[in-house]
Design a protein around this motif. Structure first.
Motif, PDB file in Angstrom:
ATOM      1  N   ARG A   1      -0.785   5.946   1.003  1.00 39.73           N
ATOM      2  CA  ARG A   1      -1.357   6.150   2.452  1.00 39.73           C
ATOM      3  C   ARG A   1      -0.957   7.742   2.409  1.00 39.73           C
ATOM      4  O   ARG A   1       0.199   8.079   2.494  1.00 39.73           O
ATOM      5  CB  ARG A   1      -0.500   5.445   3.325  1.00 39.73           C
ATOM      6  CG  ARG A   1      -1.006   3.957   3.506  1.00 39.73           C
ATOM      7  CD  ARG A   1      -0.132   3.306   4.480  1.00 39.73           C
ATOM      8  NE  ARG A   1       0.230   3.695   5.731  1.00 39.73           N
ATOM      9  CZ  ARG A   1       1.024   3.447   6.575  1.00 39.73           C
ATOM     10  NH1 ARG A   1       2.205   2.530   6.226  1.00 39.73           N
ATOM     11  NH2 ARG A   1       1.188   3.872   7.742  1.00 39.73           N
TER      12      ARG A   1
ATOM     13  N   ASP B   1       0.905  -1.208  -0.176  1.00 41.82           N
ATOM     14  CA  ASP B   1      -0.004  -0.131   0.027  1.00 41.82           C
ATOM     15  C   ASP B   1       0.880   1.279  -0.151  1.00 41.82           C
ATOM     16  O   ASP B   1       0.191   2.450   0.187  1.00 41.82           O
ATOM     17  CB  ASP B   1      -0.913   0.123   1.208  1.00 41.82           C
ATOM     18  CG  ASP B   1      -0.067   0.072   2.530  1.00 41.82           C
ATOM     19  OD1 ASP B   1       1.066  -0.132   2.412  1.00 41.82           O
ATOM     20  OD2 ASP B   1      -0.602   0.078   3.439  1.00 41.82           O
TER      21      ASP B   1
ATOM     22  N   ASP C   1       8.190   8.464   5.007  1.00 44.16           N
ATOM     23  CA  ASP C   1       7.421   9.035   4.110  1.00 44.16           C
ATOM     24  C   ASP C   1       7.874  10.300   3.512  1.00 44.16           C
ATOM     25  O   ASP C   1       9.087  10.851   4.079  1.00 44.16           O
ATOM     26  CB  ASP C   1       5.865   9.546   4.937  1.00 44.16           C
ATOM     27  CG  ASP C   1       6.281  10.572   5.907  1.00 44.16           C
ATOM     28  OD1 ASP C   1       7.395  10.469   6.528  1.00 44.16           O
ATOM     29  OD2 ASP C   1       5.488  11.304   6.233  1.00 44.16           O
TER      30      ASP C   1
ATOM     31  N   ASP D   1      -7.091   8.156  13.681  1.00 43.88           N
ATOM     32  CA  ASP D   1      -6.445   8.897  12.408  1.00 43.88           C
ATOM     33  C   ASP D   1      -5.925  10.126  12.632  1.00 43.88           C
ATOM     34  O   ASP D   1      -5.439  10.856  11.608  1.00 43.88           O
ATOM     35  CB  ASP D   1      -7.548   9.159  11.248  1.00 43.88           C
ATOM     36  CG  ASP D   1      -8.412   7.870  10.800  1.00 43.88           C
ATOM     37  OD1 ASP D   1      -7.316   6.887  10.613  1.00 43.88           O
ATOM     38  OD2 ASP D   1      -9.287   7.788  10.199  1.00 43.88           O
TER      39      ASP D   1
ATOM     40  N   ARG E   1      -4.437  11.479   8.911  1.00 40.24           N
ATOM     41  CA  ARG E   1      -4.780  10.527   7.390  1.00 40.24           C
ATOM     42  C   ARG E   1      -6.056  10.614   7.223  1.00 40.24           C
ATOM     43  O   ARG E   1      -6.993  10.351   7.814  1.00 40.24           O
ATOM     44  CB  ARG E   1      -4.522   9.056   8.051  1.00 40.24           C
ATOM     45  CG  ARG E   1      -4.381   8.159   6.842  1.00 40.24           C
ATOM     46  CD  ARG E   1      -3.881   6.770   7.337  1.00 40.24           C
ATOM     47  NE  ARG E   1      -4.836   6.229   8.428  1.00 40.24           N
ATOM     48  CZ  ARG E   1      -4.503   4.961   9.066  1.00 40.24           C
ATOM     49  NH1 ARG E   1      -3.479   4.452   8.819  1.00 40.24           N
ATOM     50  NH2 ARG E   1      -5.709   4.622  10.025  1.00 40.24           N
TER      51      ARG E   1
END
Length: 219
Positions: free
Chosen positions: A65, A61, A101, A179, A216
């Protein structure tokens, strides 16, 4: 709730920085020099090595994300002008590995000292490496660079454009909502023009704390 975290970041943080060639270790130690051309090369090499020598997760994934983050911090100078600097940053990033990231950062900063006030903005890439990404409390190291513009020359005697470097370790922890994560960061901040077209290269080097959040999105 997120706005409250940003407000807290504006309210606190150790206030030590220095403008000039000599580093005054405000927190009792001298940080690793990771600014200027060396810093950009370090960031690129570390990011490339992280991708070349590691594998994607089994879920596959990565690249899907998305994170949206914001933070604010405050550092003040130990120089003769006693410069106060407020820092803000908005970040949009995507995970390339479960523990790394890459993003684009929009920086805003305002400075005030005995000679007046200055405001500026910067835009550039960033990388973040997260330790223990599956745990609730997640230490990390973040590094960002950017091109900064100010209406007037800053630092005094410099130019209207500068190169910004910001890096340091941090810690993320979840809010009750899964999140949203709060984070705090030890920030090293460097601003100089790299001695481009102008004859002078005054430098602002600072260290302090910031607080912020990661969200998120649900889409």
């Amino acid at each position: 709730m997120c706005a409250g975290v940003v407000c807290l970041g504006l309210m606190g943080g150790p206030r030590r920085a220095v403008a000039g060639p000599d580093w005054v270790d405000p927190l009792g130690f001298t940080p690793l020099e990771m600014t200027g051309r060396f810093g950009v090369l370090w960031m690129g090499a570390a990011g490339a090595a992280s991708l070349l020598f590691t594998r994607r997760s089994e879920s596959g994934d990565e690249g899907t994300r998305l994170l949206i983050g914001g933070e604010a911090g405050w550092v003040a100078a130990d120089n003769a002008l006693e410069t106060d600097v407020w820092l803000q940053r908005l970040r949009v990033s995507v995970f390339l590995r479960p523990w790394m990231d890459v993003g684009v950062d929009a920086h805003g900063f305002g400075a005030r000292d005995a000679e007046g006030r200055a405001m500026g903005a910067a835009l550039g890439p960033s990388l973040r490496w997260i330790a223990f990404p599956r745990r609730s409390w997640q230490p990390y190291f973040a590094y960002s660079v950017g091109v900064a513009l100010t209406p007037d020359p800053f630092p005094p005697g410099g130019t209207r454009y500068n190169f910004l470097t910001s890096y340091g370790p941090g810690l993320r922890a979840p809010f009750p909502h899964a999140d949203i994560m709060a984070r705090t960061e030890l920030r090293f901040f460097h601003l100089s023009n790299g001695r481009g077209p102008g004859p002078h290269n005054p430098t602002l080097r600072a260290v302090g704390f910031s607080m912020g959040f990661d969200i998120r999105p649900g889409f």
